[in-house]
Motif scaffolding. Structure first.
Motif, short mmCIF file in Angstrom:
data_model
loop_
_atom_site.label_atom_id
_atom_site.label_comp_id
_atom_site.label_asym_id
_atom_site.label_seq_id
_atom_site.Cartn_x
_atom_site.Cartn_y
_atom_site.Cartn_z
N ARG A 86 0.84 -1.21 0.00
CA ARG A 86 0.00 0.00 0.00
C ARG A 86 0.87 1.25 0.00
N ALA A 87 0.25 2.36 -0.33
CA ALA A 87 0.92 3.65 -0.31
C ALA A 87 0.05 4.66 0.42
N ARG A 88 0.68 5.54 1.18
CA ARG A 88 -0.05 6.58 1.90
C ARG A 88 0.38 7.93 1.36
N LEU A 89 -0.59 8.72 0.97
CA LEU A 89 -0.34 10.08 0.52
C LEU A 89 -0.62 11.05 1.65
N HIS A 90 0.31 11.95 1.90
CA HIS A 90 0.14 13.03 2.87
C HIS A 90 -0.01 14.33 2.09
N LEU A 91 -1.15 14.97 2.23
CA LEU A 91 -1.54 16.09 1.37
C LEU A 91 -1.74 17.36 2.20
N PRO A 92 -1.06 18.45 1.87
CA PRO A 92 -1.24 19.69 2.64
C PRO A 92 -2.68 20.19 2.59
N VAL A 93 -3.18 20.61 3.74
CA VAL A 93 -4.49 21.24 3.84
C VAL A 93 -4.24 22.71 4.15
N SER A 94 -4.36 23.56 3.14
CA SER A 94 -4.00 24.97 3.26
C SER A 94 -5.02 25.82 2.53
N VAL A 95 -5.11 27.07 2.93
CA VAL A 95 -6.02 28.02 2.30
C VAL A 95 -5.25 29.31 2.03
N ARG A 96 -4.98 29.60 0.78
CA ARG A 96 -4.26 30.82 0.36
C ARG A 96 -2.97 31.00 1.15
N GLY A 97 -2.25 29.91 1.32
CA GLY A 97 -0.97 29.97 2.02
C GLY A 97 -1.05 29.79 3.51
N ASP A 98 -2.25 29.78 4.10
CA ASP A 98 -2.40 29.55 5.53
C ASP A 98 -2.44 28.04 5.77
#
Length: 389
Positions: A86-98
């Motif tokens: 399996r593979a796990r993706l870690h994805l940034p949760v950001s809003v306009r750079g915040d």
């Protein structure tokens, strides 16, 4: 229905406290995702806290040395190989750079992760927007950010802030406060329009609730004047009157105010007993001084005058409060300009959003104790300027 549209619709129609349940269901159905977790960055920017801990086995993960932390720091997706192919993706949760946190999803294999990474990263961005909207109606995500209990003064200060980072083509901003869970009166604020960025950095006075009340009054007075379209010199004068009317000169606070013209690489500045400002330009760090004027609320009906300040593409501006500049080592040696200049040089390759945290970590080493006895504020602005065309 397009699967991305299905995911977006699921988030937009979910109850505020059920965003994670909604994203889990739609990602399993549309993308074959086997596991989903949302992590929120804590107030101290040291760990990523899980929003859901069911079945009560999850622990916070480090911002500094974990796969999720790598995605948070780089603001790029990071793929991790896990058990059984399996593979796990870690994805940034950001809003306009915040930067809010990280969405971690597990897929059946590396091929599926590569194929779906771009769409899942977009969904993580949509999730960030929905979390910010949901915070008006639920405490769930604010609670998830807490590694420890906030003091009441700190609660008031964090609610006053616009965010901890933001970005536009013309600039990037990052700021951080310590002690994150017990701050008093230091603060920062910003607001942007098509052609202007207004930025305030406040060095508070006092301790506890009194310091927080003072800063809340001053910041809201500045915002009230700003939202009425009043220039920054008059904003300062009106905030000065509001603070003096309440405290009669017994309490006051310092603030450094900028009105950046995004079209012209210049700013109007009001220095009301300000925090320290340093500039990194062409590899050299130098202190920037303005004509000092009286702090807000020290005397009745103070007049303030703006100064002109030029910036160049490539400039990095770092503003610090007394809790950084004047903090003493165990031997009584102040941190001072030289140490701060070295810290700015050492962090020159980091993005603006990472610089405050890095400088505050170094400050902890100088101080020799984990918890400061005064607020410490670091704000970093990278100026890119407006590109023609």
């Amino acid at each position: 229905m397009n699967r991305f549209v299905a995911a977006e619709r699921a988030l937009r129609t979910a109850a505020p406290h059920e965003l994670l349940d909604a994203i889990r269901a739609v990602l399993a159905d549309q993308y074959g995702v086997e596991d989903v977790e949302l992590f929120m960055a804590d107030y101290g920017l040291t760990v990523l806290q899980p929003v859901s801990v069911l079945p009560h086995t999850m622990e916070p993960v480090s911002v500094h040395n974990s796969p999720a932390g790598r995605a948070f720091g780089s603001q790029e997706p990071y793929r991790e190989d896990v058990r059984d192919g399996r593979a796990r993706l870690h994805l940034p949760v950001s809003v306009r750079g915040d930067r809010l946190g990280v969405l971690s999803v597990t897929l059946p294999g590396a091929d599926a992760a590569r194929e779906r990474e771009s769409e899942l990263a977009e969904i993580a961005s949509v999730l960030g927007h929905e979390v910010m909207v949901a915070e008006r109606d639920t405490d769930l995500y604010l609670q998830a950010r807490r590694r420890d209990r906030l003091t009441l003064a700190a609660e008031m200060q964090w609610q006053l802030l616009p965010g901890r980072s933001c970005s536009r083509p013309e600039y990037e901003l990052g700021a951080q406060l310590e002690p994150a869970y017990a701050i008093y009166g230091d603060n920062f604020d910003w607001s942007a329009t098509a052609d202007h960025l207004m930025l305030y950095v406040t060095n508070g006075m006092g301790e506890g609730i009194e310091a927080s009340l003072l800063t809340n009054l001053a910041i809201n007075a500045l915002r009230n004047a700003r939202r009425a379209g009043i220039p920054i010199a008059d904003q300062a004068a009106l905030a000065d009157q509001a603070v003096y009317a309440q405290y009669q000169g017994r309490s006051y606070l310092s603030v450094l105010m900028f009105d950046f013209d995004l079209t012209a690489d210049r700013a109007s500045v009001v220095d009301a007993g300000s925090p320290q400002l340093l500039r990194l330009r062409d590899g050299k760090v130098e202190q920037v001084s303005f004509e000092a004027q009286l702090p807000l609320g020290m005397f009745e009906e103070t007049d303030y005058v703006v100064q002109d300040f030029r910036v160049e593409p490539g400039d990095r501006l770092v503003c610090v409060s007394d809790g950084v500049h004047a903090v003493a080592s165990p031997k009584g040696e102040p941190y001072g300009d030289a140490a701060l200049a070295r810290a700015i040089q050492a962090t020159r390759l980091l993005p603006a959003a990472e610089v405050p945290r890095a400088i505050l970590r170094e400050l902890t080493g100088h101080r020799g104790e984990a918890v400061p006895d005064d607020d410490a504020l670091v704000l970093c602005l990278d100026w890119h300027g407006r590109q023609d065309g």
